[in-house]
Design a protein around this motif. Structure first.
Motif, PDB file in Angstrom:
ATOM      1  N   ILE A 107      -2.351  -4.702  -8.588  1.00 53.90           N
ATOM      2  CA  ILE A 107      -1.307  -4.836  -7.561  1.00 53.90           C
ATOM      3  C   ILE A 107      -0.029  -5.408  -8.174  1.00 53.90           C
ATOM      4  O   ILE A 107       1.071  -4.941  -7.884  1.00 53.90           O
ATOM      5  N   VAL A 108      -0.178  -6.412  -9.043  1.00 48.21           N
ATOM      6  CA  VAL A 108       0.999  -6.986  -9.711  1.00 48.21           C
ATOM      7  C   VAL A 108       1.720  -5.910 -10.521  1.00 48.21           C
ATOM      8  O   VAL A 108       2.951  -5.787 -10.460  1.00 48.21           O
ATOM      9  N   ILE A 161       6.980  -0.254  -8.890  1.00 42.79           N
ATOM     10  CA  ILE A 161       7.778   0.163  -7.730  1.00 42.79           C
ATOM     11  C   ILE A 161       9.190  -0.418  -7.838  1.00 42.79           C
ATOM     12  O   ILE A 161      10.174   0.272  -7.550  1.00 42.79           O
ATOM     13  N   GLN A 162       9.295  -1.673  -8.275  1.00 44.53           N
ATOM     14  CA  GLN A 162      10.617  -2.311  -8.404  1.00 44.53           C
ATOM     15  C   GLN A 162      11.461  -1.611  -9.461  1.00 44.53           C
ATOM     16  O   GLN A 162      12.668  -1.456  -9.301  1.00 44.53           O
ATOM     17  N   GLN A 211      10.339   1.585   0.441  1.00 47.80           N
ATOM     18  CA  GLN A 211       9.946   0.890  -0.781  1.00 47.80           C
ATOM     19  C   GLN A 211       9.800  -0.620  -0.564  1.00 47.80           C
ATOM     20  O   GLN A 211       8.829  -1.227  -1.020  1.00 47.80           O
ATOM     21  N   ALA A 212      10.746  -1.244   0.129  1.00 46.36           N
ATOM     22  CA  ALA A 212      10.700  -2.700   0.330  1.00 46.36           C
ATOM     23  C   ALA A 212       9.463  -3.096   1.136  1.00 46.36           C
ATOM     24  O   ALA A 212       8.830  -4.113   0.851  1.00 46.36           O
ATOM     25  N   HIS A 213       9.108  -2.286   2.134  1.00 42.25           N
ATOM     26  CA  HIS A 213       7.919  -2.587   2.946  1.00 42.25           C
ATOM     27  C   HIS A 213       6.639  -2.432   2.117  1.00 42.25           C
ATOM     28  O   HIS A 213       5.696  -3.206   2.288  1.00 42.25           O
ATOM     29  N   VAL A 214       6.619  -1.442   1.238  1.00 39.15           N
ATOM     30  CA  VAL A 214       5.451  -1.260   0.368  1.00 39.15           C
ATOM     31  C   VAL A 214       5.250  -2.515  -0.474  1.00 39.15           C
ATOM     32  O   VAL A 214       4.142  -3.065  -0.549  1.00 39.15           O
ATOM     33  N   VAL A 215       6.324  -2.995  -1.079  1.00 38.08           N
ATOM     34  CA  VAL A 215       6.234  -4.189  -1.924  1.00 38.08           C
ATOM     35  C   VAL A 215       5.781  -5.390  -1.101  1.00 38.08           C
ATOM     36  O   VAL A 215       4.896  -6.147  -1.523  1.00 38.08           O
ATOM     37  N   ARG A 216       6.354  -5.577   0.090  1.00 45.72           N
ATOM     38  CA  ARG A 216       5.971  -6.730   0.929  1.00 45.72           C
ATOM     39  C   ARG A 216       4.483  -6.698   1.271  1.00 45.72           C
ATOM     40  O   ARG A 216       3.793  -7.710   1.177  1.00 45.72           O
TER      41      ARG A 216
END
Length: 197
Positions: free
Chosen positions: A150-151, A157-158, A88-93
């Motif tokens: 995207i925003v 996702i968060q 999940q963190a990599h997707v957000v980055r």
């Protein structure tokens, strides 16, 4: 069959229907852009004694825009790979990087438009410029909506994590983003390259 299994199956069917509907949307958008391309090609030589494409287009600037958009497609691909791996963190980055590249593209496009208008080449000067601003502006508007998407996806996702509906939305947004890249390659090939030759 348990109630949860039935619900999962219904959710899967619903997501598949949405993905199919999104493909239909992309096809209608492709028709819209095909019409805008055709209009541009017909009007591209009608400069009405105003500035021509050869006088206005800066291929180095357009190459920069192209690089930003193509790299953003790559970074969205990395977000999709991270999603499949469940990171999940990599997707957000990667989505944040994609967003920044998309915003950079929009900033460069705005600079191009303002520079052209400052030279007296606004959309009201000729058929060529009307068609140019309509085609490029429509693409830019799509990129702006993609950035907004995207925003929203980063927020979902968060808050919700990588649930199946969120994964489906990221997939559809990825289709949209890659579609915009394909359209831009067409714009670069049909509008800018012939315009400077």
């Amino acid at each position: 069959m348990s109630v949860s299994a039935v619900l999962e199956e219904e959710e899967k069917k619903s997501l598949e229907a949405r993905e199919f509907g999104f493909w239909i949307y992309l096809m209608t958008d492709a028709i819209l852009f095909a019409l805008l391309f055709a209009t541009y090609v017909v009007l591209s030589k009608n400069s009405a004694a105003g500035p021509t494409s050869n006088e206005l287009f800066d291929l180095r600037h357009t190459a920069g825009e192209t690089a930003l958009l193509l790299i953003s497609s790559l970074t969205f691909g990395f977000a999709s790979i991270a999603q499949r791996a469940g990171h999940q963190a990599h997707v957000v980055r990667w989505l944040v990087v994609t967003l920044l590249l998309g915003l950079g593209f929009l900033a460069m496009e705005l600079i191009e438009f303002l520079g052209m208008i400052a030279k007296g080449a606004g959309p009201d000067v000729s058929g060529f410029l009307s068609a140019f601003y309509t085609l490029i502006g429509t693409h830019g508007l799509h990129v702006a909506f993609g950035c907004l998407g995207i925003v929203v996806m980063i927020g979902q996702i968060q808050v919700k994590g990588l649930t199946q509906p969120v994964r489906s939305r990221v997939f559809r947004l990825g289709l949209f983003w890659h579609f915009l890249d394909i359209v831009w390659i067409g714009i670069f090939s049909v509008v800018y390259l012939p315009g400077v030759m």
